[in-house]
Scaffold this motif. Structure first.
Motif, PDB file in Angstrom:
ATOM      1  N   ASN A  41     -53.620  -7.126 -30.095  1.00  0.00           N
ATOM      2  CA  ASN A  41     -55.192  -7.381 -29.561  1.00  0.00           C
ATOM      3  C   ASN A  41     -55.034  -7.886 -28.084  1.00  0.00           C
ATOM      4  N   GLY A  42     -54.038  -8.007 -27.334  1.00  0.00           N
ATOM      5  CA  GLY A  42     -53.875  -8.391 -25.937  1.00  0.00           C
ATOM      6  C   GLY A  42     -53.550  -9.611 -25.944  1.00  0.00           C
ATOM      7  N   GLN A  43     -53.857 -10.463 -26.826  1.00  0.00           N
ATOM      8  CA  GLN A  43     -53.468 -11.964 -26.762  1.00  0.00           C
ATOM      9  C   GLN A  43     -52.364 -12.451 -27.563  1.00  0.00           C
ATOM     10  N   ASP A  44     -52.233 -11.843 -28.857  1.00  0.00           N
ATOM     11  CA  ASP A  44     -50.730 -12.115 -29.528  1.00  0.00           C
ATOM     12  C   ASP A  44     -49.646 -11.565 -29.149  1.00  0.00           C
ATOM     13  N   ARG A  45     -49.696 -10.447 -28.641  1.00  0.00           N
ATOM     14  CA  ARG A  45     -48.942  -9.582 -28.010  1.00  0.00           C
ATOM     15  C   ARG A  45     -49.376  -8.761 -26.873  1.00  0.00           C
ATOM     16  N   PRO A  46     -48.643  -8.432 -25.959  1.00  0.00           N
ATOM     17  CA  PRO A  46     -49.011  -7.492 -24.724  1.00  0.00           C
ATOM     18  C   PRO A  46     -49.706  -6.313 -25.195  1.00  0.00           C
ATOM     19  N   GLU A  47     -49.350  -5.738 -26.189  1.00  0.00           N
ATOM     20  CA  GLU A  47     -49.849  -4.309 -26.354  1.00  0.00           C
ATOM     21  C   GLU A  47     -51.429  -4.477 -26.784  1.00  0.00           C
ATOM     22  N   ILE A  48     -52.326  -3.552 -26.360  1.00  0.00           N
ATOM     23  CA  ILE A  48     -53.654  -3.692 -26.556  1.00  0.00           C
ATOM     24  C   ILE A  48     -53.898  -2.277 -27.306  1.00  0.00           C
ATOM     25  N   TRP A  49     -54.119  -2.434 -28.598  1.00  0.00           N
ATOM     26  CA  TRP A  49     -54.346  -1.051 -29.506  1.00  0.00           C
ATOM     27  C   TRP A  49     -55.631  -1.136 -30.124  1.00  0.00           C
ATOM     28  N   VAL A  50     -56.339   0.096 -30.483  1.00  0.00           N
ATOM     29  CA  VAL A  50     -57.682   0.013 -31.285  1.00  0.00           C
ATOM     30  C   VAL A  50     -57.322   1.371 -32.044  1.00  0.00           C
ATOM     31  N   ALA A  51     -58.167   1.568 -33.346  1.00  0.00           N
ATOM     32  CA  ALA A  51     -57.941   2.409 -34.224  1.00  0.00           C
ATOM     33  C   ALA A  51     -59.223   3.046 -34.217  1.00  0.00           C
ATOM     34  N   TYR A  52     -59.171   4.474 -34.361  1.00  0.00           N
ATOM     35  CA  TYR A  52     -60.494   5.251 -34.454  1.00  0.00           C
ATOM     36  C   TYR A  52     -60.253   6.451 -35.504  1.00  0.00           C
ATOM     37  N   GLN A  53     -60.866   6.405 -36.604  1.00  0.00           N
ATOM     38  CA  GLN A  53     -60.800   7.509 -37.568  1.00  0.00           C
ATOM     39  C   GLN A  53     -59.394   7.634 -37.743  1.00  0.00           C
ATOM     40  N   GLY A  54     -58.771   6.574 -38.156  1.00  0.00           N
ATOM     41  CA  GLY A  54     -57.087   6.611 -38.983  1.00  0.00           C
ATOM     42  C   GLY A  54     -56.213   6.599 -37.872  1.00  0.00           C
ATOM     43  N   HIS A  82     -66.540  -5.618 -27.912  1.00  0.00           N
ATOM     44  CA  HIS A  82     -65.533  -5.210 -28.948  1.00  0.00           C
ATOM     45  C   HIS A  82     -64.353  -5.922 -28.651  1.00  0.00           C
ATOM     46  N   TRP A  83     -63.358  -5.959 -29.817  1.00  0.00           N
ATOM     47  CA  TRP A  83     -62.070  -6.693 -29.413  1.00  0.00           C
ATOM     48  C   TRP A  83     -61.138  -5.683 -29.837  1.00  0.00           C
ATOM     49  N   ALA A  84     -60.013  -5.926 -29.441  1.00  0.00           N
ATOM     50  CA  ALA A  84     -58.831  -4.989 -29.610  1.00  0.00           C
ATOM     51  C   ALA A  84     -58.176  -5.418 -30.642  1.00  0.00           C
ATOM     52  N   GLY A  85     -57.209  -4.640 -31.193  1.00  0.00           N
ATOM     53  CA  GLY A  85     -56.743  -4.952 -32.645  1.00  0.00           C
ATOM     54  C   GLY A  85     -57.453  -4.530 -33.870  1.00  0.00           C
ATOM     55  N   GLN A  86     -58.529  -3.840 -33.808  1.00  0.00           N
ATOM     56  CA  GLN A  86     -59.427  -3.438 -34.990  1.00  0.00           C
ATOM     57  C   GLN A  86     -59.569  -2.158 -35.000  1.00  0.00           C
ATOM     58  N   ASP A  87     -60.131  -1.714 -35.989  1.00  0.00           N
ATOM     59  CA  ASP A  87     -60.606  -0.180 -36.403  1.00  0.00           C
ATOM     60  C   ASP A  87     -61.856  -0.146 -35.812  1.00  0.00           C
ATOM     61  N   LEU A  88     -62.463   0.683 -34.858  1.00  0.00           N
ATOM     62  CA  LEU A  88     -63.828   0.860 -34.207  1.00  0.00           C
ATOM     63  C   LEU A  88     -64.385   1.991 -34.486  1.00  0.00           C
ATOM     64  N   SER A  89     -64.087   2.535 -35.773  1.00  0.00           N
ATOM     65  CA  SER A  89     -64.694   3.589 -36.380  1.00  0.00           C
ATOM     66  C   SER A  89     -66.030   3.502 -36.476  1.00  0.00           C
ATOM     67  N   GLU A  90     -66.508   2.369 -37.140  1.00  0.00           N
ATOM     68  CA  GLU A  90     -68.018   2.265 -37.444  1.00  0.00           C
ATOM     69  C   GLU A  90     -68.754   1.672 -36.091  1.00  0.00           C
ATOM     70  N   GLU A  91     -67.703   1.329 -35.326  1.00  0.00           N
ATOM     71  CA  GLU A  91     -68.664   0.628 -34.157  1.00  0.00           C
ATOM     72  C   GLU A  91     -68.953   1.694 -33.046  1.00  0.00           C
ATOM     73  N   LEU A  92     -68.245   2.900 -33.066  1.00  0.00           N
ATOM     74  CA  LEU A  92     -68.546   3.880 -32.141  1.00  0.00           C
ATOM     75  C   LEU A  92     -69.923   4.456 -32.009  1.00  0.00           C
ATOM     76  N   GLN A  93     -70.744   4.597 -33.065  1.00  0.00           N
ATOM     77  CA  GLN A  93     -72.104   4.996 -33.143  1.00  0.00           C
ATOM     78  C   GLN A  93     -72.868   4.232 -32.037  1.00  0.00           C
ATOM     79  N   ASP A  94     -72.560   2.976 -31.936  1.00  0.00           N
ATOM     80  CA  ASP A  94     -73.403   2.345 -31.062  1.00  0.00           C
ATOM     81  C   ASP A  94     -73.071   2.467 -29.515  1.00  0.00           C
ATOM     82  N   ALA A  95     -71.921   3.098 -29.279  1.00  0.00           N
ATOM     83  CA  ALA A  95     -71.401   3.126 -27.742  1.00  0.00           C
ATOM     84  C   ALA A  95     -72.188   4.067 -26.957  1.00  0.00           C
TER      85      ALA A  95
END
Length: 78
Positions: free
Chosen positions: A13-26, A45-58
């Motif tokens: 999530n960019g906080q606990d580790r240096p990597e910043i990852w997000v998921a979309y559609q698996g 939006h925060w990293a470290g999450q599945d953003l599949s449902e949130e993309l419709q608002d982007a």
């Protein structure tokens, strides 16, 4: 492609580790190099999450993920 759990994704999530990852559609994407994801946050939006449902608002389409490296798949719970 390696499979990660939601808990493993949450650590990137960019906080606990240096990597910043997000998921979309698996698929998990590494957005670490994006200036728009600095510190693991992109607007409301925060990293470290599945953003599949949130993309419709982007204001952009899923094609935005084509810019980023795929690092794995998100484990599906049965």
């Amino acid at each position: 492609m390696k499979t990660y759990t939601k808990q493993q994704l949450a650590l990137r999530n960019g906080q606990d580790r240096p990597e910043i990852w997000v998921a979309y559609q698996g698929i998990i994407y590494d957005v670490s190099q994006s200036r728009l994801w600095k510190n693991g946050k992109h607007y409301e939006h925060w990293a470290g999450q599945d953003l599949s449902e949130e993309l419709q608002d982007a204001p952009h389409t899923a094609n935005v993920f084509l810019k980023f490296d795929q690092v794995g798949k998100l484990e599906e719970k049965i």
